[in-house]
Enzyme design. Structure first.
Site, PDB file in Angstrom:
ATOM      1  N   LYS A   1       0.853  -1.188   0.000  1.00 40.64           N
ATOM      2  CA  LYS A   1       0.000   0.000   0.000  1.00 40.64           C
ATOM      3  C   LYS A   1       0.886   1.235   0.000  1.00 40.64           C
ATOM      4  O   LYS A   1       1.665   1.454   0.930  1.00 40.64           O
ATOM      5  CB  LYS A   1      -0.915   0.020   1.222  1.00 40.64           C
ATOM      6  CG  LYS A   1      -1.788   1.264   1.259  1.00 40.64           C
ATOM      7  CD  LYS A   1      -2.512   1.434   2.571  1.00 40.64           C
ATOM      8  CE  LYS A   1      -2.836   2.901   2.787  1.00 40.64           C
ATOM      9  NZ  LYS A   1      -3.439   3.162   4.086  1.00 40.64           N
TER      10      LYS A   1
ATOM     11  N   GLY B   1      -8.115   8.895  10.204  1.00 36.76           N
ATOM     12  CA  GLY B   1      -8.408   8.942  11.643  1.00 36.76           C
ATOM     13  C   GLY B   1      -9.480   9.933  12.043  1.00 36.76           C
ATOM     14  O   GLY B   1      -9.758  10.096  13.226  1.00 36.76           O
TER      15      GLY B   1
ATOM     16  N   ALA C   1      -9.437   5.212   4.795  1.00 35.23           N
ATOM     17  CA  ALA C   1      -9.298   6.351   5.708  1.00 35.23           C
ATOM     18  C   ALA C   1     -10.568   7.168   5.905  1.00 35.23           C
ATOM     19  O   ALA C   1     -11.285   7.466   4.965  1.00 35.23           O
ATOM     20  CB  ALA C   1      -8.190   7.284   5.245  1.00 35.23           C
TER      21      ALA C   1
END
Lengths: 262, 69
Positions: A105, A166, A192
């Site tokens: 990734k 986050g 994300a």
């Protein structure tokens, strides 16, 4: 017939087949055993991992591989913390050396506050990695043009952000995600910014091929239950997408027959 | 034997001049199968660590996988 289709519906990345469409991160857990248990609840077959220095002063420190068996779970090394192409390339070449991993990734950040990807560096790095034989899943902005460029540069999966890493904000730009899904032959994995299980369902209902979740599970008050919730949410979203939703109409339509009313 | 200073994961270590990388990894208890090693920014073939002699100011990085998103 329909049941057969459910079984056949696999996630395919770089020619590898996976039953689970939920990829989970292994960061931010209280302990490695908590992380390993959450992965079990999530049903994930792919987990992201970071490449960092070995702690040479604490020889007894536990290793991730002692808790999560890379023969059973596919490790997806990431480049978290890299802010340029040179560092990202160095990190992934080292990752490949650890155990022959080619599926990686790529994530090149450009902004320490919002953790948005630097797409110029990301694009450059994707090209180099693809030429070196890596199979690259690329974290990117929810920008259809950039997604197309990544595809043309040899990416194996497009991973647009739902929202900043986050942040737990959920999918902020559904239209762009749908356009990205529509225009590419590659798997699209939302990466994300998801906050709760229903965000994953929405991603899957938009047609995405999978989702990547870390913070929303690791930092939930009950990570194991949240891992299970995400597992079910992804399955529900995929089944809903495959089932062909009804058209939206701006009026009521009775569910019971109008004939034979007494 | 002459002693030299090298850096391992950013920390200064004193080793014997011309000692083998393999011995250093052994002394540090490094699980070789689970790490990757760089010597002066070049990735080392893990099978060849016993052929590599350490020199003054060598910079060694030993990395592995940890939890991450």
């Amino acid at each position: 017939m329909e049941e057969d289709n459910l079984k056949k519906d696999k996630l395919i990345i770089a020619k590898k087949k996976f039953d689970s469409r939920l990829i989970v991160g292994t960061g931010k857990y209280k302990s490695m055993s908590e992380c390993a248990k959450a992965i079990k609840f999530s049903g994930a077959e792919i987990v992201t991992v970071a490449v960092r220095r070995v702690n040479i002063s604490d020889k007894k420190k536990p290793l991730l591989m002692d808790y999560i068996d890379p023969k059973k779970i596919t490790y997806l090394p990431n480049t978290a913390g890299c802010f340029n192409s040179i560092d990202a390339l160095r990190t992934l070449r080292l990752a490949r050396e650890i155990g022959g991993w080619k599926l990686v990734k790529l994530e090149v950040l450009g902004d320490k506050t919002n953790l948005f990807p630097d797409m110029i560096e990301t694009l450059k790095t994707t090209e180099v990695l693809a030429k070196e034989g890596f199979r690259v899943m690329v974290y990117c902005n929810d920008d259809p043009l950039m997604a197309k460029r990544l595809e043309n540069s040899g990416a194996d999966a497009i991973m647009p952000l739902a929202a900043p890493i986050g942040s737990g904000l959920g999918i902020l730009n559904k239209i762009n995600v749908q356009i990205i899904r529509k225009q590419t032959k590659l798997p699209v994995i939302i990466d994300a910014g998801l906050g709760q299980a229903s965000d994953a369902t929405i991603a899957m209902e938009l047609g995405c091929d999978g989702v990547l979740v870390n913070t929303a599970i690791a930092k939930a008050k009950k990570p194991f239950e949240m891992a299970l919730a995400f597992k079910n949410a992804v399955i529900a979203g995929r089944q809903s997408y495959n089932s062909g939703r009804i058209a939206k109409i701006l009026m009521g339509s009775p569910s019971s027959p109008t004939e034979g009313i007494i | 034997m002459k002693k030299i200073k090298i850096k391992v994961n950013g920390k200064v270590k004193t080793v014997l001049n011309n000692s083998k990388l393999h011995d250093l990894l052994k002394n540090l208890n490094i699980p070789i199968k689970k790490v990757a090693i760089e010597l002066n920014q070049e990735i080392i073939d893990k099978k060849r660590t016993s052929n590599i002699k350490l020199k003054k100011d060598d910079k060694i990085e030993i990395v592995h996988f940890i939890g991450g998103g």
